[in-house]
Design a protein around this motif. Structure first.
Motif, PDB file in Angstrom:
ATOM      1  N   ASP A  33       0.841  -1.196   0.000  1.00  0.00           N
ATOM      2  CA  ASP A  33       0.000   0.000   0.000  1.00  0.00           C
ATOM      3  C   ASP A  33       0.878   1.248   0.000  1.00  0.00           C
ATOM      4  O   ASP A  33       2.112   1.164  -0.098  1.00  0.00           O
ATOM      5  N   ASP A  52       0.246  -0.328  -8.676  1.00  0.00           N
ATOM      6  CA  ASP A  52      -1.121  -0.757  -8.982  1.00  0.00           C
ATOM      7  C   ASP A  52      -2.076   0.418  -8.801  1.00  0.00           C
ATOM      8  O   ASP A  52      -1.972   1.186  -7.837  1.00  0.00           O
ATOM      9  N   LEU A  53      -3.032   0.553  -9.708  1.00  0.00           N
ATOM     10  CA  LEU A  53      -3.996   1.647  -9.627  1.00  0.00           C
ATOM     11  C   LEU A  53      -4.991   1.445  -8.489  1.00  0.00           C
ATOM     12  O   LEU A  53      -5.338   2.377  -7.766  1.00  0.00           O
ATOM     13  N   ASN A  54      -5.442   0.206  -8.300  1.00  0.00           N
ATOM     14  CA  ASN A  54      -6.518  -0.084  -7.347  1.00  0.00           C
ATOM     15  C   ASN A  54      -5.955  -0.591  -6.027  1.00  0.00           C
ATOM     16  O   ASN A  54      -5.877  -1.787  -5.786  1.00  0.00           O
ATOM     17  N   LEU A  55      -5.561   0.347  -5.178  1.00  0.00           N
ATOM     18  CA  LEU A  55      -5.002   0.003  -3.878  1.00  0.00           C
ATOM     19  C   LEU A  55      -5.990   0.383  -2.780  1.00  0.00           C
ATOM     20  O   LEU A  55      -6.801   1.287  -2.962  1.00  0.00           O
ATOM     21  N   GLU A  58      -5.584   4.397  -0.294  1.00  0.00           N
ATOM     22  CA  GLU A  58      -5.067   5.398  -1.228  1.00  0.00           C
ATOM     23  C   GLU A  58      -4.884   4.752  -2.587  1.00  0.00           C
ATOM     24  O   GLU A  58      -4.161   3.769  -2.708  1.00  0.00           O
ATOM     25  N   ASP A  59      -5.530   5.303  -3.637  1.00  0.00           N
ATOM     26  CA  ASP A  59      -5.398   4.655  -4.936  1.00  0.00           C
ATOM     27  C   ASP A  59      -4.099   5.072  -5.616  1.00  0.00           C
ATOM     28  O   ASP A  59      -3.394   5.987  -5.195  1.00  0.00           O
ATOM     29  N   GLY A  60      -3.790   4.353  -6.687  1.00  0.00           N
ATOM     30  CA  GLY A  60      -2.532   4.572  -7.376  1.00  0.00           C
ATOM     31  C   GLY A  60      -2.397   5.956  -7.978  1.00  0.00           C
ATOM     32  O   GLY A  60      -1.287   6.498  -8.061  1.00  0.00           O
ATOM     33  N   THR A  79      -3.328  -1.880 -13.774  1.00  0.00           N
ATOM     34  CA  THR A  79      -4.737  -1.827 -13.383  1.00  0.00           C
ATOM     35  C   THR A  79      -5.492  -3.002 -13.961  1.00  0.00           C
ATOM     36  O   THR A  79      -5.144  -3.528 -15.019  1.00  0.00           O
ATOM     37  N   ASP A  86      -8.859   5.635 -17.652  1.00  0.00           N
ATOM     38  CA  ASP A  86      -7.892   5.275 -16.617  1.00  0.00           C
ATOM     39  C   ASP A  86      -6.469   5.502 -17.112  1.00  0.00           C
ATOM     40  O   ASP A  86      -5.606   6.001 -16.383  1.00  0.00           O
TER      41      ASP A  86
END
Length: 233
Positions: A33, A52-55, A58-60, A79, A86
């Motif tokens: 993360d 990674d975009l989908n964390l 907190e997102d990427g 992603t 995106d």
């Protein structure tokens, strides 16, 4: 030896990439993360981040923006979604490349090599200039914080390619640069593809500079020149 940081909340993906990239000769650290990413960056000199975009939490995109505000470390975003928006958002936040899951580890490896090569390469006949910031036409280009600030004080986001392109232009203002010299920033697979990539990056950079974009002039049959007074610090 380059050191990579893989940031992904999926432990299987982290393990797989660490193994595959390690076999390719890279030293690989991992994080699950944003907190883990910050800890790794504070502890080690990282040459490239696979993010990674989908964390969780907190997102990427937010993390990429934060990273861009503090360093010029190249970023490749991953992603599970393949929506064009995106990809556009990731590149606008400063990512150097973008790869949708699922992907072949060999493809990621090729992209890592390409981004590192583009990041480290400079035009063959130009020496790198030591500079922390540059000013031109009431714009501020802060290379340490990776910020481009317009005359009104607004921060203008640059993609990784746009940042490197502007860095070369302001560092070598009033010198004609051929497309071959700028091709290190393009990443095309052929001479023709490199030319198209450079022209597209120049067009996008001009748009972001607004009226100051006219400083980047096309020199017919030769390339481009940043025709303006630049103060380096």
């Amino acid at each position: 030896m380059h050191r990579l940081l893989v940031v992904d909340d999926d432990s299987d993906i982290r393990g797989l990439l660490a193994e595959q990239l390690g076999r390719a000769g890279y030293t690989v650290s991992t994080a699950a993360d944003g907190a883990g990413m910050r800890h790794a960056l504070a502890r080690e000199a990282i040459d490239l981040v696979v993010l990674d975009l989908n964390l969780p939490r907190e997102d990427g995109l937010a993390l990429c923006r934060e990273l861009r505000a503090r360093a010029s470390t190249p970023v490749i975003m991953l992603t599970a979604r393949a929506e064009p928006i995106d990809r556009v958002l990731g590149l606008e936040m400063g990512a150097d490349d973008y790869l949708a899951k699922p992907f072949e580890p060999r493809e990621l490896l090729a992209r890592i090599r390409n981004v590192l090569r583009r990041t480290e390469a400079l035009p063959a006949n130009l020496e790198p200039l030591a500079m922390r910031r540059a000013t031109f036409a009431n714009w501020l280009f802060d290379l340490e914080r990776r910020h481009l600030v317009d005359p009104a004080g607004r921060v203008v986001m640059l993609s990784g390619a746009e940042f490197r392109l502007l860095r070369v232009f302001v560092g070598h203002a009033n010198k004609v640069l051929s497309r071959e010299q700028l091709a290190a920033l393009g990443g095309g697979r052929s001479h023709e593809a490199q030319d198209r990539a450079i022209d597209l990056q120049v067009s996008r950079l001009r748009q972001k500079l607004g009226s100051a974009g006219s400083l980047i002039r096309t020199v017919r049959s030769e390339g481009y020149v940043f025709a303006g007074v630049v103060t380096l610090a």
